[in-house]
Design a protein around this motif. Structure first.
Motif, PDB file in Angstrom:
ATOM      1  N   SER A 154       3.916   6.276 -14.745  1.00  0.00           N
ATOM      2  CA  SER A 154       3.601   7.111 -13.584  1.00  0.00           C
ATOM      3  C   SER A 154       3.376   6.264 -12.340  1.00  0.00           C
ATOM      4  CB  SER A 154       2.347   7.951 -13.869  1.00  0.00           C
ATOM      5  OG  SER A 154       1.251   7.109 -14.201  1.00  0.00           O
ATOM      6  N   GLN A 155       3.225   4.969 -12.533  1.00  0.00           N
ATOM      7  CA  GLN A 155       2.913   4.058 -11.427  1.00  0.00           C
ATOM      8  C   GLN A 155       4.096   3.874 -10.477  1.00  0.00           C
ATOM      9  OE1 GLN A 155       2.770  -0.273 -12.063  1.00  0.00           O
ATOM     10  NE2 GLN A 155       0.597  -0.167 -11.535  1.00  0.00           N
ATOM     11  N   THR A 156       5.265   3.582 -11.026  1.00  0.00           N
ATOM     12  CA  THR A 156       6.428   3.287 -10.189  1.00  0.00           C
ATOM     13  C   THR A 156       6.831   4.469  -9.302  1.00  0.00           C
ATOM     14  OG1 THR A 156       7.215   1.711 -11.856  1.00  0.00           O
ATOM     15  CG2 THR A 156       8.796   2.418 -10.172  1.00  0.00           C
ATOM     16  N   PRO A 157       6.945   5.695  -9.854  1.00  0.00           N
ATOM     17  CA  PRO A 157       7.271   6.824  -8.965  1.00  0.00           C
ATOM     18  C   PRO A 157       6.228   7.033  -7.874  1.00  0.00           C
ATOM     19  CG  PRO A 157       7.625   7.432 -11.258  1.00  0.00           C
ATOM     20  CD  PRO A 157       6.908   6.116 -11.271  1.00  0.00           C
ATOM     21  N   HIS A 158       4.958   6.832  -8.206  1.00  0.00           N
ATOM     22  CA  HIS A 158       3.894   6.991  -7.218  1.00  0.00           C
ATOM     23  C   HIS A 158       4.092   6.030  -6.048  1.00  0.00           C
ATOM     24  CE1 HIS A 158      -0.743   6.991  -6.350  1.00  0.00           C
ATOM     25  NE2 HIS A 158      -0.076   7.731  -5.489  1.00  0.00           N
ATOM     26  N   ILE A 159       4.319   4.760  -6.370  1.00  0.00           N
ATOM     27  CA  ILE A 159       4.533   3.756  -5.332  1.00  0.00           C
ATOM     28  C   ILE A 159       5.791   4.066  -4.539  1.00  0.00           C
ATOM     29  CG2 ILE A 159       5.098   1.323  -4.940  1.00  0.00           C
ATOM     30  CD1 ILE A 159       3.251   0.669  -7.318  1.00  0.00           C
ATOM     31  N   SER A 160       6.855   4.442  -5.235  1.00  0.00           N
ATOM     32  CA  SER A 160       8.125   4.763  -4.572  1.00  0.00           C
ATOM     33  C   SER A 160       7.963   5.919  -3.601  1.00  0.00           C
ATOM     34  CB  SER A 160       9.184   5.093  -5.619  1.00  0.00           C
ATOM     35  OG  SER A 160      10.402   5.457  -5.003  1.00  0.00           O
ATOM     36  N   HIS A 161       7.232   6.953  -4.015  1.00  0.00           N
ATOM     37  CA  HIS A 161       7.031   8.115  -3.151  1.00  0.00           C
ATOM     38  C   HIS A 161       6.169   7.763  -1.938  1.00  0.00           C
ATOM     39  CE1 HIS A 161       9.174  10.701  -5.771  1.00  0.00           C
ATOM     40  NE2 HIS A 161       8.259  10.801  -6.709  1.00  0.00           N
ATOM     41  N   MET A 162       5.144   6.942  -2.137  1.00  0.00           N
ATOM     42  CA  MET A 162       4.290   6.577  -1.016  1.00  0.00           C
ATOM     43  C   MET A 162       5.057   5.738   0.004  1.00  0.00           C
ATOM     44  SD  MET A 162       0.434   5.984  -2.521  1.00  0.00           S
ATOM     45  CE  MET A 162       0.879   4.770  -3.764  1.00  0.00           C
ATOM     46  N   LEU A 163       5.850   4.791  -0.482  1.00  0.00           N
ATOM     47  CA  LEU A 163       6.685   4.010   0.433  1.00  0.00           C
ATOM     48  C   LEU A 163       7.703   4.906   1.129  1.00  0.00           C
ATOM     49  CD1 LEU A 163       7.329   0.891  -1.824  1.00  0.00           C
ATOM     50  CD2 LEU A 163       5.955   0.920   0.264  1.00  0.00           C
ATOM     51  N   GLY A 164       8.293   5.820   0.368  1.00  0.00           N
ATOM     52  CA  GLY A 164       9.277   6.734   0.930  1.00  0.00           C
ATOM     53  C   GLY A 164       8.699   7.636   1.989  1.00  0.00           C
ATOM     54  N   LEU A 165       7.437   8.013   1.845  1.00  0.00           N
ATOM     55  CA  LEU A 165       6.788   8.840   2.851  1.00  0.00           C
ATOM     56  C   LEU A 165       6.790   8.136   4.208  1.00  0.00           C
ATOM     57  CD1 LEU A 165       5.158  11.410   3.531  1.00  0.00           C
ATOM     58  CD2 LEU A 165       3.095  10.177   2.830  1.00  0.00           C
ATOM     59  N   MET A 166       6.677   6.809   4.201  1.00  0.00           N
ATOM     60  CA  MET A 166       6.708   6.042   5.438  1.00  0.00           C
ATOM     61  C   MET A 166       8.132   5.829   5.947  1.00  0.00           C
ATOM     62  SD  MET A 166       3.849   3.022   5.167  1.00  0.00           S
ATOM     63  CE  MET A 166       4.403   2.322   3.602  1.00  0.00           C
ATOM     64  N   GLY A 167       9.094   6.016   5.057  1.00  0.00           N
ATOM     65  CA  GLY A 167      10.476   5.768   5.445  1.00  0.00           C
ATOM     66  C   GLY A 167      11.078   4.537   4.807  1.00  0.00           C
ATOM     67  N   ILE A 168      10.342   3.914   3.876  1.00  0.00           N
ATOM     68  CA  ILE A 168      10.857   2.733   3.173  1.00  0.00           C
ATOM     69  C   ILE A 168      11.474   3.189   1.867  1.00  0.00           C
ATOM     70  CG2 ILE A 168      10.301   0.477   2.204  1.00  0.00           C
ATOM     71  CD1 ILE A 168       7.891   0.374   4.076  1.00  0.00           C
ATOM     72  N   SER A 169      12.786   3.279   1.843  1.00  0.00           N
ATOM     73  CA  SER A 169      13.480   3.816   0.670  1.00  0.00           C
ATOM     74  C   SER A 169      14.096   2.730  -0.207  1.00  0.00           C
ATOM     75  CB  SER A 169      14.574   4.798   1.111  1.00  0.00           C
ATOM     76  OG  SER A 169      15.511   4.164   1.961  1.00  0.00           O
ATOM     77  N   GLN A 170      14.278   1.530   0.326  1.00  0.00           N
ATOM     78  CA  GLN A 170      14.860   0.448  -0.466  1.00  0.00           C
ATOM     79  C   GLN A 170      13.759  -0.281  -1.210  1.00  0.00           C
ATOM     80  OE1 GLN A 170      17.247  -2.403   1.697  1.00  0.00           O
ATOM     81  NE2 GLN A 170      17.583  -3.685  -0.112  1.00  0.00           N
ATOM     82  N   LEU A 171      13.719  -0.102  -2.515  1.00  0.00           N
ATOM     83  CA  LEU A 171      12.684  -0.707  -3.352  1.00  0.00           C
ATOM     84  C   LEU A 171      13.321  -1.431  -4.522  1.00  0.00           C
ATOM     85  CD1 LEU A 171       9.707  -1.112  -4.225  1.00  0.00           C
ATOM     86  CD2 LEU A 171       9.863   1.095  -5.423  1.00  0.00           C
ATOM     87  N   ASP A 172      13.095  -2.751  -4.592  1.00  0.00           N
ATOM     88  CA  ASP A 172      13.504  -3.550  -5.748  1.00  0.00           C
ATOM     89  C   ASP A 172      12.275  -3.808  -6.607  1.00  0.00           C
ATOM     90  OD1 ASP A 172      16.338  -4.089  -5.067  1.00  0.00           O
ATOM     91  OD2 ASP A 172      15.468  -5.152  -3.352  1.00  0.00           O
ATOM     92  N   SER A 173      12.453  -3.776  -7.912  1.00  0.00           N
ATOM     93  CA  SER A 173      11.314  -3.928  -8.813  1.00  0.00           C
ATOM     94  C   SER A 173      11.553  -5.054  -9.812  1.00  0.00           C
ATOM     95  CB  SER A 173      11.060  -2.626  -9.585  1.00  0.00           C
ATOM     96  OG  SER A 173      10.772  -1.568  -8.695  1.00  0.00           O
TER      97      SER A 173
END
Length: 204
Positions: A154-173
């Motif tokens: 549940s951690q990765t989607p949470h972080i991805s959504h929070m970054l996406g809310l700001m407009g940061i959609s490119q996420l490498d893990s």
């Protein structure tokens, strides 16, 4: 990326120098310091000791800057300074341990201050729109078990959504998983993670 790349590294381990996620951040730092044109800023949200966001601080954001009291200016500065730091960098690196299937509360306190309506996103008739453009993020995750790609993560989607809310959609893990599943598994996971980090840094 351009020849000048500014990287913000945010760490959030409560274990200090013993934290495996901090080790991943340090691996990233060592590799990045070998690259010309890459500058690093380190932000330890545990050392910052940010309190949980409360009503008084939240309310200070709603008051026009010129009308804030001294106390409101001090409270609002927490968010203002952290947002400015994000905006001043090209790459946001989040070194994140997994605590009880989630992120550390200290990192949530950081997100609560950089996710701010009117500053890093805005509401529209079609939903929220991010205001932070042209940036990418890297997640360095350290986990005792193996969760990536499973419903337990549940951690990765949470972080991805929070970054996406700001407009940061490119996420490498990069994940170092199974760190509490024996020495061999730990060593193999960390070795692979460090190699992936080096590859990411070369692409900066």
């Amino acid at each position: 990326m351009s020849d000048s790349t500014r990287v913000l590294v945010v760490t959030s381990s409560i274990l200090g120098t013993h934290g495996q996620s901090l080790g991943l951040a340090q691996s990233f730092q060592r590799a990045a310091e070998q690259r010309e044109g890459v500058s690093l800023t380190l932000r330890d949200v545990v050392a910052d000791d940010l309190p949980h966001l409360g009503l008084e601080e939240l309310s200070s954001w709603q008051v026009p800057e010129e009308e804030r009291s001294a106390a409101q200016r001090e409270l609002a500065a927490r968010s203002d300074d952290l947002i400015s730091e994000v905006l001043d960098h090209d790459v946001i690196v989040l070194a994140v341990p997994m605590y009880n299937l989630g992120i550390p509360s200290q990192l949530k306190a950081w997100f609560d201050r950089v996710l701010r309506a009117g500053r890093t996103f805005r509401y529209t008739e079609n939903g929220p729109v991010g205001l932070v453009e042209g940036k990418r993020a890297i997640l360095l995750g350290a986990r005792g078990g193996k969760y990536a790609g499973t419903p337990m993560d549940s951690q990765t989607p949470h972080i991805s959504h929070m970054l996406g809310l700001m407009g940061i959609s490119q996420l490498d893990s990069v994940f170092a998983e199974g760190l509490n599943m024996g020495d061999d598994a730990k060593e193999a996971a960390l070795t692979e993670a460090h190699q992936q980090i080096e590859t990411l840094v070369k692409a900066l």
